[in-house]
Design a protein around this motif. Sequence first.
Motif, short mmCIF file in Angstrom:
data_model
loop_
_atom_site.label_atom_id
_atom_site.label_comp_id
_atom_site.label_asym_id
_atom_site.label_seq_id
_atom_site.Cartn_x
_atom_site.Cartn_y
_atom_site.Cartn_z
N ILE A 35 0.92 -1.17 -0.08
CA ILE A 35 0.10 -0.02 -0.02
C ILE A 35 0.89 1.41 0.06
O ILE A 35 1.98 0.93 0.21
CB ILE A 35 -1.04 0.03 1.25
N VAL A 36 0.39 2.52 -0.21
CA VAL A 36 1.11 3.70 -0.40
C VAL A 36 0.13 4.60 0.75
O VAL A 36 -1.06 4.85 0.68
CB VAL A 36 1.04 4.50 -1.36
N LEU A 37 0.76 4.99 1.80
CA LEU A 37 -0.08 5.65 2.81
C LEU A 37 0.32 7.26 2.47
O LEU A 37 1.37 7.92 1.87
CB LEU A 37 0.83 5.62 4.36
N PRO A 38 -0.57 8.18 3.08
CA PRO A 38 -0.63 9.64 2.64
C PRO A 38 0.75 9.98 3.36
O PRO A 38 1.21 9.38 4.32
CB PRO A 38 -1.78 10.18 3.60
N SER A 39 1.27 11.09 2.98
CA SER A 39 2.59 11.67 3.40
C SER A 39 2.44 12.29 4.63
O SER A 39 3.46 12.84 5.65
CB SER A 39 3.19 12.91 2.56
N ALA A 40 1.18 12.36 5.28
CA ALA A 40 0.83 12.79 6.70
C ALA A 40 1.13 11.81 7.64
O ALA A 40 1.12 11.99 8.91
CB ALA A 40 -0.41 13.45 6.92
N VAL A 41 1.69 10.64 7.36
CA VAL A 41 2.08 9.54 8.23
C VAL A 41 3.35 9.71 8.17
O VAL A 41 4.29 9.48 7.33
CB VAL A 41 1.70 8.28 7.72
N LYS A 42 4.21 10.04 9.52
CA LYS A 42 5.41 10.15 9.64
C LYS A 42 5.93 9.69 10.80
O LYS A 42 5.04 9.45 11.98
CB LYS A 42 5.66 11.57 10.08
N GLY A 43 7.06 8.60 10.75
CA GLY A 43 7.51 7.94 11.81
C GLY A 43 7.79 8.60 12.94
O GLY A 43 7.71 7.98 14.15
N ASP A 44 8.24 10.04 13.00
CA ASP A 44 8.56 10.79 13.99
C ASP A 44 7.49 11.18 14.88
O ASP A 44 7.55 11.98 16.07
CB ASP A 44 9.56 11.94 13.51
N GLY A 45 6.27 11.00 14.39
CA GLY A 45 5.06 11.61 15.09
C GLY A 45 4.69 13.06 14.88
O GLY A 45 3.94 13.51 15.76
N THR A 46 5.47 13.92 13.86
CA THR A 46 5.20 15.18 13.94
C THR A 46 3.85 15.30 12.96
O THR A 46 3.40 14.55 12.43
CB THR A 46 6.50 15.91 13.27
N PHE A 47 3.28 16.87 13.24
CA PHE A 47 2.06 17.15 12.55
C PHE A 47 2.54 17.57 10.90
O PHE A 47 3.77 17.91 10.56
CB PHE A 47 1.37 18.31 13.07
N THR A 48 1.49 17.74 10.22
CA THR A 48 1.64 18.12 8.84
C THR A 48 0.56 19.29 8.73
O THR A 48 -0.42 19.09 8.94
CB THR A 48 1.21 17.16 7.82
N THR A 49 1.15 20.54 8.18
CA THR A 49 0.42 21.64 8.16
C THR A 49 -0.57 21.58 6.82
O THR A 49 -0.11 21.05 5.63
CB THR A 49 1.23 22.92 7.88
N ILE A 50 -2.00 21.60 7.02
CA ILE A 50 -2.83 21.47 5.88
C ILE A 50 -3.55 22.90 5.64
O ILE A 50 -3.91 22.85 4.48
CB ILE A 50 -3.98 20.43 6.36
N ILE A 51 -3.65 23.73 6.47
CA ILE A 51 -4.09 25.13 6.22
C ILE A 51 -3.17 26.12 7.00
O ILE A 51 -2.75 25.74 8.14
CB ILE A 51 -5.40 25.20 6.65
N GLN A 52 -2.85 27.19 6.39
CA GLN A 52 -2.22 27.99 7.09
C GLN A 52 -2.29 29.67 6.71
O GLN A 52 -2.96 29.50 5.60
CB GLN A 52 -0.69 27.95 6.77
N ARG A 53 -1.96 30.57 7.19
CA ARG A 53 -2.02 31.99 6.75
C ARG A 53 -0.91 32.21 5.73
O ARG A 53 0.34 32.12 6.29
CB ARG A 53 -1.90 33.10 7.98
N ASN A 54 -1.27 33.04 4.46
CA ASN A 54 -0.19 33.23 3.62
C ASN A 54 0.32 34.49 4.18
O ASN A 54 0.03 35.16 5.05
CB ASN A 54 -0.52 33.12 2.27
N ASP A 55 1.21 34.91 3.27
CA ASP A 55 1.84 36.47 3.56
C ASP A 55 0.87 37.63 3.34
O ASP A 55 0.95 38.54 4.00
CB ASP A 55 2.78 36.74 2.37
N SER A 56 -0.13 37.38 2.78
CA SER A 56 -1.38 38.36 3.02
C SER A 56 -2.17 38.04 4.23
O SER A 56 -3.39 38.76 4.24
CB SER A 56 -2.26 38.20 1.72
N GLN A 57 -1.93 37.20 5.02
CA GLN A 57 -2.74 36.76 6.07
C GLN A 57 -4.24 36.17 5.96
O GLN A 57 -4.84 36.11 6.86
CB GLN A 57 -2.76 38.06 7.09
N ALA A 58 -4.24 35.74 4.59
CA ALA A 58 -5.53 34.94 4.52
C ALA A 58 -5.19 33.43 4.70
O ALA A 58 -4.18 32.98 4.09
CB ALA A 58 -5.99 35.14 3.07
#
Length: 301
Positions: A139-162
């Motif tokens: 199988i192929v797992l999503p890249s948000a699966v990380k062995g070190d248990g860290t988080f993956t950012t899925i939504i963030q504010r851009n340079d325009s703060q949106a």
Amino acid sequence: MKKNNNKLTKRHYNRKLLVFGVILFLSIALVSTGFAAWVISNGAETTDTGNVNVGKIEDGGLTFTDIEFDTVTGNTIMFEPAKDDMSGDIKWDADAPEEYENLSIKFTTTLYPKSFVKNVQLKLEVPAGVQAAADAGYIVLPSAVKGDGTFTTIIQRNDSQALEVVEVDGVTVAFEDDSATQGIKITCTVQILWGAIFGNTGVTETSTNDGTINPSIYLDTAVDGEGNPLYDFDEKMAIMSNFRKTIYQYPDAPAEFSTAELAQYTIDVCNLTPTEFAAKYPEIYTATNTEYTITIYAEAL
């Protein structure tokens, strides 16, 4: 290719393999201190249908609403044959019509207030057997699966703060304003693919198999350059039973087993659930965890 009238059906897949547990974590202006798991464990917790554990904390800052799963995909990953596939050696079992492939999970939640949100992060945790199946190419797992248990950012504010969606392989995210809460309604789809063993080369530009072709179809239809079948029945049986063995982390048969015991052991690997297998072979196996946990975390401005 030798002829065999036997069939491989759902018993050679992993029935209702992964049950998703969902925990909602939130914070106010956390800065590199983690999210205080020891404190979070004291938050309110409820159990929803489908064995989904939803933990929630409301602290006057950011708040998540309860998770709602899509009614089509539900909350369970199922490594089963393709629905309605009745041809070849590997078939969908019409006697268990509800058991067919489901490799994606879609859920929604609302986060508010929007004006406080700095980013939204996702973490996917899988059992050892699922990770082993990915490492082996099943199988192929999503890249948000990380062995070190860290988080993956899925939504963030851009340079325009949106707020904007961050592209993540295997995870599709969308959000829209929610006027009732002054927050954002987040829709997230997590996708698992079939791996190289089942024909996914990972080269989307030249491959006709992008990981969405079920093994019940691929193993029955794959041919070599001369049009000859790539797999006979015994090879298909070996591949699917080894896949199941990998997922559930079943051990090799003890060396002292007789021929008859070894034959029965092979049958048990293909048919028994982890609980049943552990009960029959308690000296060599302990039932494995099959929960797949999604953690969604919001950081405040």
